[in-house]
Design a protein around this motif. Structure first.
Motif, PDB file in Angstrom:
ATOM      1  N   ALA A   5       2.284   1.690  -3.497  1.00  0.00           N
ATOM      2  CA  ALA A   5       1.271   2.203  -4.422  1.00  0.00           C
ATOM      3  C   ALA A   5       1.087   3.701  -4.232  1.00  0.00           C
ATOM      4  CB  ALA A   5      -0.053   1.471  -4.209  1.00  0.00           C
ATOM      5  N   ARG A   6       1.155   4.152  -2.986  1.00  0.00           N
ATOM      6  CA  ARG A   6       1.028   5.581  -2.729  1.00  0.00           C
ATOM      7  C   ARG A   6       2.170   6.370  -3.359  1.00  0.00           C
ATOM      8  NH1 ARG A   6      -2.494   6.883   1.620  1.00  0.00           N
ATOM      9  NH2 ARG A   6      -3.428   5.018   2.536  1.00  0.00           N
ATOM     10  N   GLN A  33      -3.781  -3.381  -4.192  1.00  0.00           N
ATOM     11  CA  GLN A  33      -4.442  -2.174  -4.666  1.00  0.00           C
ATOM     12  C   GLN A  33      -5.909  -2.434  -4.987  1.00  0.00           C
ATOM     13  OE1 GLN A  33      -3.011   0.655  -4.441  1.00  0.00           O
ATOM     14  NE2 GLN A  33      -4.517   1.962  -5.437  1.00  0.00           N
ATOM     15  N   ASP A  87       0.836  -1.194   0.000  1.00  0.00           N
ATOM     16  CA  ASP A  87       0.000   0.000   0.000  1.00  0.00           C
ATOM     17  C   ASP A  87       0.873   1.246   0.000  1.00  0.00           C
ATOM     18  OD1 ASP A  87      -2.616   1.404   0.378  1.00  0.00           O
ATOM     19  OD2 ASP A  87      -1.661   2.001   2.249  1.00  0.00           O
ATOM     20  N   LYS A  91      -7.821  -2.501  -1.761  1.00  0.00           N
ATOM     21  CA  LYS A  91      -7.969  -1.149  -1.213  1.00  0.00           C
ATOM     22  C   LYS A  91      -9.100  -0.399  -1.894  1.00  0.00           C
ATOM     23  CE  LYS A  91      -5.429   3.207  -0.778  1.00  0.00           C
ATOM     24  NZ  LYS A  91      -4.178   3.914  -1.123  1.00  0.00           N
ATOM     25  N   GLU A  92      -9.166  -0.486  -3.226  1.00  0.00           N
ATOM     26  CA  GLU A  92     -10.198   0.244  -3.968  1.00  0.00           C
ATOM     27  C   GLU A  92     -11.586  -0.359  -3.785  1.00  0.00           C
ATOM     28  OE1 GLU A  92      -9.305   1.031  -8.029  1.00  0.00           O
ATOM     29  OE2 GLU A  92      -7.289   1.798  -7.603  1.00  0.00           O
TER      30      GLU A  92
END
Length: 232
Positions: free
Chosen positions: A14-15, A89, A11, A92-93
């Motif tokens: 990805a940020r 990801q 995470d 998360k979405e």
């Protein structure tokens, strides 16, 4: 615990590559700048001597071969899973359990088709997105770059091409008969087993093919020898 740790780390990565949707992008924070920064690392110090790219159908034993290589090579290698940043990801979405998606259990199968579609849409915008996230995870996992990276789950031509364009590579196809795969729990799923994630690399030429059934030891020894001769 290990899966949860991977999810938190991915995470963060990805940020680094995606600007926050709640804040306006600045030139310093843009996705393009983050991509350029990581690409520069890949050109300079984040450079393994060899990237071993494994590919094969579901239940052919890609992870098994990757784990065997990791045990033999120890600190001389890092194992990269392109599916880990994708699943993290996606979870998360969608508000899903990322740790469960990273397992081989039934939870992942519920979302597999949707996850594949989502991943293809992301790749259409940036073919190397998940490959770069996997490289970022390798950077964070060790203070120094090991001489060998093992990509455990290449599924598309763009996955293979990403690493071939940047590093010396050894491409390896893992094969197993349909009967063997069924014995390991494989069951045909329309939209998955006839889709690009399973068929995109069919018919491609490989540096080495390993038939992962029966006594695989001689083939594994040949693979290990090839790796050591080129990187160790």
């Amino acid at each position: 615990l290990m899966a949860a740790t991977v999810c938190v780390a991915l995470d963060l990565f990805a940020r680094l590559l995606l600007p926050s949707p709640s804040a306006p992008s600045t030139p310093q924070e843009s996705e393009g700048d983050s991509v350029a920064a990581l690409e520069q690392k890949l050109k300079t110090y984040l450079r393994p001597k060899l990237v071993v790219v494994l590919s094969g159908k579901r239940k052919c034993g890609k992870d098994y071969i990757a784990e065997m290589l990791s045990k033999e090579l120890g600190a001389s290698c890092a194992v990269l899973h392109l599916s880990e940043p994708l699943k993290s990801q996606f979870a998360k979405e969608r508000g899903l359990n990322a740790a469960e998606l990273l397992t081989a259990g039934p939870y992942k199968e519920i979302y597999r088709a949707e996850m594949i579609k989502w991943g293809e849409e992301r790749r259409d915008r940036d073919a190397g997105y998940f490959c770069r996230l996997a490289c970022a995870s390798a950077e964070q996992a060790a203070r120094t770059t090991p001489p060998v990276w093992i990509v455990a789950d290449a599924r598309r031509p763009t996955d293979v091409e990403f690493f071939q364009a940047r590093f010396p590579t050894l491409t390896v196809r893992i094969e197993a008969s349909q009967a063997t795969r069924i014995d390991r729990g494989w069951k045909f799923t329309a939209g998955v087993d006839d889709g690009v994630s399973e068929c995109g690399l069919d018919g491609r030429s490989w540096d080495l093919t390993v038939t992962n059934e029966g006594d695989v030891a001689p083939q594994f020894a040949a693979l290990l020898a090839r790796i050591k001769s080129r990187a160790l």
